[in-house]
Design a protein around this motif. Structure first.
Motif, PDB file in Angstrom:
ATOM      1  N   UNK A 180      -6.304   0.375  -1.775  1.00  0.00           N
ATOM      2  CA  UNK A 180      -7.643   0.934  -1.975  1.00  0.00           C
ATOM      3  C   UNK A 180      -8.352   1.074  -0.637  1.00  0.00           C
ATOM      4  N   UNK A 181      -8.140   0.089   0.233  1.00  0.00           N
ATOM      5  CA  UNK A 181      -8.754   0.176   1.570  1.00  0.00           C
ATOM      6  C   UNK A 181      -8.356   1.453   2.287  1.00  0.00           C
ATOM      7  N   UNK A 182      -7.055   1.755   2.292  1.00  0.00           N
ATOM      8  CA  UNK A 182      -6.570   2.977   2.945  1.00  0.00           C
ATOM      9  C   UNK A 182      -7.072   4.228   2.232  1.00  0.00           C
ATOM     10  N   UNK A 183      -7.062   4.202   0.909  1.00  0.00           N
ATOM     11  CA  UNK A 183      -7.520   5.368   0.140  1.00  0.00           C
ATOM     12  C   UNK A 183      -8.997   5.641   0.379  1.00  0.00           C
ATOM     13  N   UNK A 184      -9.793   4.581   0.472  1.00  0.00           N
ATOM     14  CA  UNK A 184     -11.230   4.751   0.708  1.00  0.00           C
ATOM     15  C   UNK A 184     -11.473   5.329   2.090  1.00  0.00           C
TER      16      UNK A 184
ATOM     17  N   UNK B  28      -0.406  -9.250 -14.124  1.00  0.00           N
ATOM     18  CA  UNK B  28      -0.534  -7.843 -13.765  1.00  0.00           C
ATOM     19  C   UNK B  28      -1.796  -7.601 -12.936  1.00  0.00           C
ATOM     20  N   UNK B  29      -2.915  -8.213 -13.353  1.00  0.00           N
ATOM     21  CA  UNK B  29      -4.167  -8.056 -12.605  1.00  0.00           C
ATOM     22  C   UNK B  29      -4.077  -8.681 -11.217  1.00  0.00           C
ATOM     23  N   UNK B  30      -3.397  -9.809 -11.104  1.00  0.00           N
ATOM     24  CA  UNK B  30      -3.200 -10.421  -9.787  1.00  0.00           C
ATOM     25  C   UNK B  30      -2.407  -9.477  -8.898  1.00  0.00           C
ATOM     26  N   UNK B  31      -1.339  -8.895  -9.452  1.00  0.00           N
ATOM     27  CA  UNK B  31      -0.542  -7.933  -8.688  1.00  0.00           C
ATOM     28  C   UNK B  31      -1.355  -6.719  -8.274  1.00  0.00           C
ATOM     29  N   UNK B  32      -2.154  -6.190  -9.199  1.00  0.00           N
ATOM     30  CA  UNK B  32      -3.013  -5.049  -8.867  1.00  0.00           C
ATOM     31  C   UNK B  32      -3.998  -5.408  -7.757  1.00  0.00           C
ATOM     32  N   UNK B  33      -4.545  -6.609  -7.825  1.00  0.00           N
ATOM     33  CA  UNK B  33      -5.505  -7.039  -6.808  1.00  0.00           C
ATOM     34  C   UNK B  33      -4.832  -7.148  -5.440  1.00  0.00           C
ATOM     35  N   UNK B  34      -3.687  -7.805  -5.398  1.00  0.00           N
ATOM     36  CA  UNK B  34      -2.989  -8.013  -4.116  1.00  0.00           C
ATOM     37  C   UNK B  34      -2.562  -6.681  -3.506  1.00  0.00           C
ATOM     38  N   UNK B  35      -1.980  -5.818  -4.323  1.00  0.00           N
ATOM     39  CA  UNK B  35      -1.562  -4.504  -3.820  1.00  0.00           C
ATOM     40  C   UNK B  35      -2.757  -3.589  -3.602  1.00  0.00           C
ATOM     41  N   UNK B  36      -3.815  -3.822  -4.366  1.00  0.00           N
ATOM     42  CA  UNK B  36      -4.996  -2.968  -4.281  1.00  0.00           C
ATOM     43  C   UNK B  36      -5.804  -3.138  -3.020  1.00  0.00           C
ATOM     44  N   UNK B  37      -5.804  -4.337  -2.442  1.00  0.00           N
ATOM     45  CA  UNK B  37      -6.612  -4.560  -1.242  1.00  0.00           C
ATOM     46  C   UNK B  37      -6.218  -3.573  -0.135  1.00  0.00           C
ATOM     47  N   UNK B  38      -4.950  -3.535   0.282  1.00  0.00           N
ATOM     48  CA  UNK B  38      -4.619  -2.544   1.320  1.00  0.00           C
ATOM     49  C   UNK B  38      -4.600  -1.112   0.786  1.00  0.00           C
TER      50      UNK B  38
END
Length: 184
Positions: free
Chosen positions: A45-49, A33-43
């Protein structure tokens, strides 16, 4: 290379392996789950930031960065206590549920995130904590609705929240579904 192997769900930390059985399975699911969050989170979170900075919401952008950094640390620090790593995921799901009140105002979205919170709680914790999560979710829906109704809190989407199923009925239905999921 050893570092990367330790990130894979197939690797089980010694402290978890000693517990065996369900603890090992939960660790593998959490790491996946954390790996999935990390992979999906990179783009994501980047866009959200970037978007948050563009509209002048610097505090929100920093919040996103801190949450993503914490998830990343939980991903690579498998020696951290399991409940700390899993609890982080649960807190994030719960906070996302509450934040939907101000993001969209949709009671359905609030309930969806709170249901995700309950499901993750059922996966990562025991029966009693999961039942507590179900009750907390229902109480959260009741409190949101009541506080909006009496004007104690305000949101630009207040009217959206009160469309559709009344919040009391919605909270009861959510509680029944959540308890059903937890005990099954």
């Amino acid at each position: 290379m050893e570092f990367l192997k330790r990130l894979l769900p197939a690797y089980t930390p010694v402290t978890i392996a000693a517990k065996g059985g369900l603890a090992v399975l939960r660790e593998k699911v959490l790491q996946s789950f954390l790996i999935g969050l990390f992979i999906l989170g990179v783009p994501g979170i980047g866009l959200a930031v970037v978007q948050s900075f563009q509209v002048g919401q610097t505090v929100l952008a920093i919040f996103y960065i801190v949450i993503f950094a914490w998830i990343s640390l939980g991903l690579v620090n498998r020696e951290w206590p399991f409940l700390l790593r899993a609890g982080t995921v649960l807190v994030i799901a719960y906070v996302l549920g509450i934040s939907q009140l101000w993001d969209s105002g949709s009671l359905g979205e609030v309930r969806l995130w709170l249901l995700i919170f309950v499901v993750l709680s059922a996966i990562f914790t025991n029966l009693w904590i999961s039942l507590g999560s179900a009750v907390l979710s229902a109480v959260t829906v009741f409190l949101m609705g009541r506080l909006l109704e009496v004007g104690a809190i305000n949101t630009p989407f207040k009217d959206v929240f009160f469309q559709g199923t009344p919040y009391v009925q919605s909270g009861i239905i959510s509680l029944m579904i959540s308890v059903g999921i937890v005990v099954s």
